[in-house]
Design an enzyme around this catalytic site. Sequence first.
Site, PDB file in Angstrom:
ATOM      1  N   LYS A  40      38.393 -30.821 -42.801  1.00 40.93           N
ATOM      2  CA  LYS A  40      37.972 -29.550 -43.416  1.00 40.93           C
ATOM      3  C   LYS A  40      39.079 -29.016 -44.332  1.00 40.93           C
ATOM      4  CE  LYS A  40      37.276 -27.581 -39.376  1.00 40.93           C
ATOM      5  NZ  LYS A  40      37.626 -28.694 -38.430  1.00 40.93           N
ATOM      6  N   ARG A 115      32.358 -20.383 -35.610  1.00 38.77           N
ATOM      7  CA  ARG A 115      32.604 -21.470 -34.673  1.00 38.77           C
ATOM      8  C   ARG A 115      31.811 -21.290 -33.389  1.00 38.77           C
ATOM      9  NH1 ARG A 115      38.026 -23.425 -36.182  1.00 38.77           N
ATOM     10  NH2 ARG A 115      38.631 -25.015 -34.704  1.00 38.77           N
ATOM     11  N   ARG A 154      48.776 -36.490 -38.137  1.00 38.92           N
ATOM     12  CA  ARG A 154      48.763 -35.375 -39.104  1.00 38.92           C
ATOM     13  C   ARG A 154      50.127 -34.686 -39.166  1.00 38.92           C
ATOM     14  NH1 ARG A 154      44.423 -30.688 -38.782  1.00 38.92           N
ATOM     15  NH2 ARG A 154      45.124 -30.553 -36.620  1.00 38.92           N
ATOM     16  N   ARG A 186      51.518 -30.005 -35.676  1.00 35.11           N
ATOM     17  CA  ARG A 186      50.973 -28.793 -35.071  1.00 35.11           C
ATOM     18  C   ARG A 186      51.082 -28.870 -33.551  1.00 35.11           C
ATOM     19  NH1 ARG A 186      45.244 -27.432 -37.864  1.00 35.11           N
ATOM     20  NH2 ARG A 186      44.655 -27.209 -35.683  1.00 35.11           N
ATOM     21  N   ARG A 197      40.131 -29.676 -27.413  1.00 34.29           N
ATOM     22  CA  ARG A 197      39.517 -29.082 -28.624  1.00 34.29           C
ATOM     23  C   ARG A 197      38.196 -29.772 -28.954  1.00 34.29           C
ATOM     24  NH1 ARG A 197      44.225 -30.080 -32.453  1.00 34.29           N
ATOM     25  NH2 ARG A 197      42.839 -29.341 -34.098  1.00 34.29           N
TER      26      ARG A 197
HETATM   27  P1  AP5 Z   1      42.444 -31.920 -41.678  1.00 37.17           P
HETATM   28  O1  AP5 Z   1      41.950 -31.750 -43.055  1.00 37.17           O
HETATM   29  O2  AP5 Z   1      43.667 -31.203 -41.251  1.00 37.17           O
HETATM   30  O3  AP5 Z   1      41.254 -31.664 -40.616  1.00 37.17           O
HETATM   31  P2  AP5 Z   1      40.571 -30.304 -40.142  1.00 37.17           P
HETATM   32  O4  AP5 Z   1      39.109 -30.560 -40.053  1.00 37.17           O
HETATM   33  O5  AP5 Z   1      41.028 -29.163 -40.969  1.00 37.17           O
HETATM   34  O6  AP5 Z   1      41.153 -30.243 -38.664  1.00 37.17           O
HETATM   35  P3  AP5 Z   1      41.764 -29.038 -37.841  1.00 37.17           P
HETATM   36  O7  AP5 Z   1      42.509 -29.652 -36.675  1.00 37.17           O
HETATM   37  O8  AP5 Z   1      42.520 -28.091 -38.719  1.00 37.17           O
HETATM   38  O9  AP5 Z   1      40.497 -28.353 -37.318  1.00 37.17           O
HETATM   39  P4  AP5 Z   1      40.355 -27.433 -36.121  1.00 37.17           P
HETATM   40  O10 AP5 Z   1      38.998 -26.954 -36.359  1.00 37.17           O
HETATM   41  O11 AP5 Z   1      40.600 -28.052 -34.806  1.00 37.17           O
HETATM   42  O12 AP5 Z   1      41.606 -26.435 -36.248  1.00 37.17           O
HETATM   43  P5  AP5 Z   1      41.754 -24.972 -36.843  1.00 37.17           P
HETATM   44  O13 AP5 Z   1      43.050 -24.901 -37.518  1.00 37.17           O
HETATM   45  O14 AP5 Z   1      40.533 -24.575 -37.586  1.00 37.17           O
HETATM   46  O15 AP5 Z   1      42.628 -33.524 -41.447  1.00 37.17           O
HETATM   47  C1  AP5 Z   1      43.140 -34.036 -40.209  1.00 37.17           C
HETATM   48  C2  AP5 Z   1      44.046 -35.251 -40.505  1.00 37.17           C
HETATM   49  O16 AP5 Z   1      43.233 -36.319 -41.004  1.00 37.17           O
HETATM   50  C3  AP5 Z   1      45.106 -35.002 -41.602  1.00 37.17           C
HETATM   51  O17 AP5 Z   1      46.276 -35.684 -41.260  1.00 37.17           O
HETATM   52  C4  AP5 Z   1      44.471 -35.556 -42.886  1.00 37.17           C
HETATM   53  O18 AP5 Z   1      45.452 -36.020 -43.809  1.00 37.17           O
HETATM   54  C5  AP5 Z   1      43.631 -36.719 -42.331  1.00 37.17           C
HETATM   55  N1  AP5 Z   1      42.387 -36.924 -43.068  1.00 37.17           N
HETATM   56  C6  AP5 Z   1      41.547 -35.978 -43.604  1.00 37.17           C
HETATM   57  N2  AP5 Z   1      40.447 -36.552 -44.171  1.00 37.17           N
HETATM   58  C7  AP5 Z   1      40.596 -37.904 -43.952  1.00 37.17           C
HETATM   59  C8  AP5 Z   1      39.778 -39.035 -44.274  1.00 37.17           C
HETATM   60  N3  AP5 Z   1      38.606 -38.885 -44.909  1.00 37.17           N
HETATM   61  N4  AP5 Z   1      40.212 -40.271 -43.893  1.00 37.17           N
HETATM   62  C9  AP5 Z   1      41.410 -40.431 -43.245  1.00 37.17           C
HETATM   63  N5  AP5 Z   1      42.225 -39.377 -42.901  1.00 37.17           N
HETATM   64  C10 AP5 Z   1      41.817 -38.144 -43.251  1.00 37.17           C
HETATM   65  O19 AP5 Z   1      41.781 -24.086 -35.522  1.00 37.17           O
HETATM   66  C11 AP5 Z   1      42.893 -24.150 -34.628  1.00 37.17           C
HETATM   67  C12 AP5 Z   1      42.665 -23.208 -33.460  1.00 37.17           C
HETATM   68  O20 AP5 Z   1      42.542 -21.857 -33.924  1.00 37.17           O
HETATM   69  C13 AP5 Z   1      41.397 -23.441 -32.641  1.00 37.17           C
HETATM   70  O21 AP5 Z   1      41.572 -24.455 -31.681  1.00 37.17           O
HETATM   71  C14 AP5 Z   1      41.179 -22.048 -32.031  1.00 37.17           C
HETATM   72  O22 AP5 Z   1      42.048 -21.831 -30.948  1.00 37.17           O
HETATM   73  C15 AP5 Z   1      41.584 -21.131 -33.163  1.00 37.17           C
HETATM   74  N6  AP5 Z   1      40.443 -20.743 -34.029  1.00 37.17           N
HETATM   75  C16 AP5 Z   1      40.296 -21.068 -35.351  1.00 37.17           C
HETATM   76  N7  AP5 Z   1      39.150 -20.554 -35.835  1.00 37.17           N
HETATM   77  C17 AP5 Z   1      38.548 -19.910 -34.805  1.00 37.17           C
HETATM   78  C18 AP5 Z   1      37.331 -19.211 -34.671  1.00 37.17           C
HETATM   79  N8  AP5 Z   1      36.475 -19.044 -35.708  1.00 37.17           N
HETATM   80  N9  AP5 Z   1      37.008 -18.698 -33.464  1.00 37.17           N
HETATM   81  C19 AP5 Z   1      37.845 -18.843 -32.418  1.00 37.17           C
HETATM   82  N10 AP5 Z   1      39.015 -19.501 -32.465  1.00 37.17           N
HETATM   83  C20 AP5 Z   1      39.367 -20.042 -33.651  1.00 37.17           C
HETATM   84 MG    MG Z   2      42.199 -27.431 -40.642  1.00 32.24          MG
END
Ligand code: AP5
Ligand code: MG
Length: 247
Positions: A40, A115, A154, A186, A197
């Site tokens: 994402k 979410r 990552r 992270r 997660r």
């Molecule tokens: P990346 O682009 O970083 O993936 P992502 O989908 O953004 O993954 P996240 O881990 O950020 O998602 P998340 O939803 O768990 O975390 P968030 O920060 O939102 O890519 C991942 C890796 O793969 C990278 O190394 C990249 O280079 C590689 N890659 C990408 N595309 C690729 C491809 N096509 N092929 C190969 N490699 C690839 O949330 C964190 C925490 O915050 C949650 O756990 C929760 O506690 C809290 N939180 C956030 N939002 C909310 C909400 N709305 N409600 C409640 N709690 C929330």
């Molecule tokens: Mg992300």
Amino acid sequence: MADFPEVRGQQAAHSNVPAIAEQAVSELNLILVGPPGAGKGTQAEKLTEDFGLPYYATGNILRDAVAQGTELGKKAKEYMDAGDLVPDEVIIGVILEALASDEAAEGFLLDGFPRTVPQADALGAALQDVGRKISAVLLIDVPDEVIVKRLSGRRVSRAGRVYHVDFDPPKQEGRCDLDGSELIQRDDDKPETIRKRLAVYHDQTEPLVDYYEGRNLLRRFDGTRTPTEVHDHIRATVATLRLEDEL
Ligand code: AP5
Ligand code: MG
């Protein structure tokens, strides 16, 4: 409601790619959905450039808040470290406030919100109140076994730019291409937290797939393709949506 100064859109950087935003004017209100590690954040960086949209990633907003020790960060830290979602009432107000800002008046890209079904209901109601609607929900699909490998490799910059040690390495090892800052892992990218997660995603977030499919807003993308292929598909879909909207 509390004022959280850390909530800011991350405006698109300039690039040589022709800005589609310059060619069309209709409002684009986009949501990225997908499991942890689906890509994402990776895709958001490209899409904000393509379409000139302000970007709100709840994970980045919350991590900034934790790093700054703000009221929001203190509430969120424990949940994030455990791989749980922060409570709906903590995050909903933050995002609705951001979307009501001038910056988001002509469109936005959300990553990581909504979410849960209550978050989706709150967003839908808030937009409807002001005569706006979601343009599309972009689901990046990736199976669980691919996720664990991705997240363990990552690395992220202080500003949230995402890399992968094998799939998307920086030019200089351990340093961000954009600002030269040190790349870090992270806290929630430990194997046991990744599994938690994923379980939370399947339980609390995946119901949104049916939710938005039922509203004819869902568009699916195969997140196992290369980042460039995924981007090409999403960009073409969004550009078509916007053209259809203008006809
Ligand atoms: P990346 O682009 O970083 O993936 P992502 O989908 O953004 O993954 P996240 O881990 O950020 O998602 P998340 O939803 O768990 O975390 P968030 O920060 O939102 O890519 C991942 C890796 O793969 C990278 O190394 C990249 O280079 C590689 N890659 C990408 N595309 C690729 C491809 N096509 N092929 C190969 N490699 C690839 O949330 C964190 C925490 O915050 C949650 O756990 C929760 O506690 C809290 N939180 C956030 N939002 C909310 C909400 N709305 N409600 C409640 N709690 C929330
Ligand atoms: Mg992300």
